[in-house]
Motif scaffolding. Structure first.
Motif, PDB file in Angstrom:
ATOM      1  N   LEU A  21       0.829  -1.213   0.000  1.00 32.18           N
ATOM      2  CA  LEU A  21       0.000   0.000   0.000  1.00 32.18           C
ATOM      3  C   LEU A  21       0.859   1.256   0.000  1.00 32.18           C
ATOM      4  O   LEU A  21       0.568   2.222  -0.709  1.00 32.18           O
ATOM      5  N   THR A  25       1.048   3.793  -3.122  1.00 36.99           N
ATOM      6  CA  THR A  25       0.598   5.167  -2.933  1.00 36.99           C
ATOM      7  C   THR A  25       1.651   6.176  -3.363  1.00 36.99           C
ATOM      8  O   THR A  25       1.332   7.237  -3.908  1.00 36.99           O
ATOM      9  N   MET A  84      -6.660   6.086   0.548  1.00 34.24           N
ATOM     10  CA  MET A  84      -5.401   5.365   0.664  1.00 34.24           C
ATOM     11  C   MET A  84      -4.663   5.733   1.956  1.00 34.24           C
ATOM     12  O   MET A  84      -4.092   4.871   2.636  1.00 34.24           O
ATOM     13  N   GLY A  87      -6.509   4.074   4.752  1.00 32.89           N
ATOM     14  CA  GLY A  87      -6.217   2.647   4.737  1.00 32.89           C
ATOM     15  C   GLY A  87      -4.849   2.320   5.306  1.00 32.89           C
ATOM     16  O   GLY A  87      -4.692   1.348   6.064  1.00 32.89           O
ATOM     17  N   SER A 133      -8.751   0.808   1.149  1.00 26.80           N
ATOM     18  CA  SER A 133      -7.828   0.798   0.016  1.00 26.80           C
ATOM     19  C   SER A 133      -8.470   0.188  -1.222  1.00 26.80           C
ATOM     20  O   SER A 133      -8.248   0.662  -2.346  1.00 26.80           O
ATOM     21  N   ALA A 168      -0.955  -1.526  -5.475  1.00 30.40           N
ATOM     22  CA  ALA A 168      -1.907  -1.156  -4.431  1.00 30.40           C
ATOM     23  C   ALA A 168      -3.019  -2.198  -4.300  1.00 30.40           C
ATOM     24  O   ALA A 168      -3.432  -2.540  -3.185  1.00 30.40           O
ATOM     25  N   ALA A 172      -3.696  -4.383  -0.909  1.00 29.15           N
ATOM     26  CA  ALA A 172      -5.004  -4.379  -0.255  1.00 29.15           C
ATOM     27  C   ALA A 172      -5.524  -5.794  -0.041  1.00 29.15           C
ATOM     28  O   ALA A 172      -6.062  -6.122   1.024  1.00 29.15           O
TER      29      ALA A 172
END
Length: 209
Positions: A21, A25, A84, A87, A133, A168, A172
């Motif tokens: 993640l 991001t 994001m 998350g 996410s 990503a 997740a």
């Protein structure tokens, strides 16, 4: 032992998901220029991420520019940014809570049932962070698809999926798998044993002559 192994596996998957993640991001390759139409061969590839846009030239040089103002961004990009970040923060919090409730740690006291419930709480927080996410990635993906098939979008401004959005997505799903394992590791409460009622009448202490 099986419960301990399930917790370790869930924590490891969630930790890998957190790394995915964060990397997804930060990277600017959430969407890349699509080579469609007549002008297929081009010397510059355009990338757009959550924080910056980049131009990659055929010579190997990349130039990136951070977005100047948040208010100039469209609503989908702002929502993806926020989800994001939420998350990632929930994933960090969930990992911290889960680490205190795991059987292989000394935090949270010696009560095994209490520690397992703490680990379950951490797993639930991880699942919530992963869902944030997933919603962010799905929202951004839907926007890319809508703009690509929109007939009013110019050909030279159409984009397709970049590598960062797949990272990503993977983070997740690893996060939600690990959180699910931690949430499922809570043992059932021990029920008190039930004894069958005796059908014999109580014996009398009186003696009859």
């Amino acid at each position: 032992m099986a419960n301990k192994g399930l917790q370790l596996l869930g924590f490891t998957l969630s930790l890998l998901g957190l790394i995915g993640l964060i990397v997804g991001t930060i990277l600017p390759q959430w969407k890349m220029s699509a080579y469609v139409g007549d002008n297929i061969i081009t010397a510059i590839a355009m990338y757009q991420g959550l924080w910056m846009s980049c131009a990659f030239q055929s010579t190997g040089q990349m130039q990136c520019k951070v977005y100047d103002s948040i208010l100039q961004l469209d609503s989908s990009l702002q929502a993806t940014r926020a989800l994001m970040i939420v998350g990632i923060l929930l994933t960090v919090a969930g990992l911290g809570v889960a680490s205190m409730g795991m059987k292989c740690t000394n935090c949270g006291g010696d009560d095994k049932v209490k520690k397992s419930r703490i680990a379950m709480t951490g797993g639930i927080v991880l699942v919530v962070g992963a869902l944030c996410s997933i919603v962010a990635c799905g929202w951004f993906t839907n926007q890319i698809v809508r703009d690509f098939y929109n007939p009013f979008t110019p050909v030279n401004t159409k984009y397709e999926f970049g590598a960062a959005i797949f990272i990503a997505w993977a983070g997740a799903f690893l996060d939600i798998m690990g959180g699910g394992m931690l949430a499922a590791s809570c043992p059932k409460g021990k029920s008190s044993p039930k004894y069958p009622k005796s059908s014999r009448p109580p014996s009398s202490s009186k003696e009859y002559v």
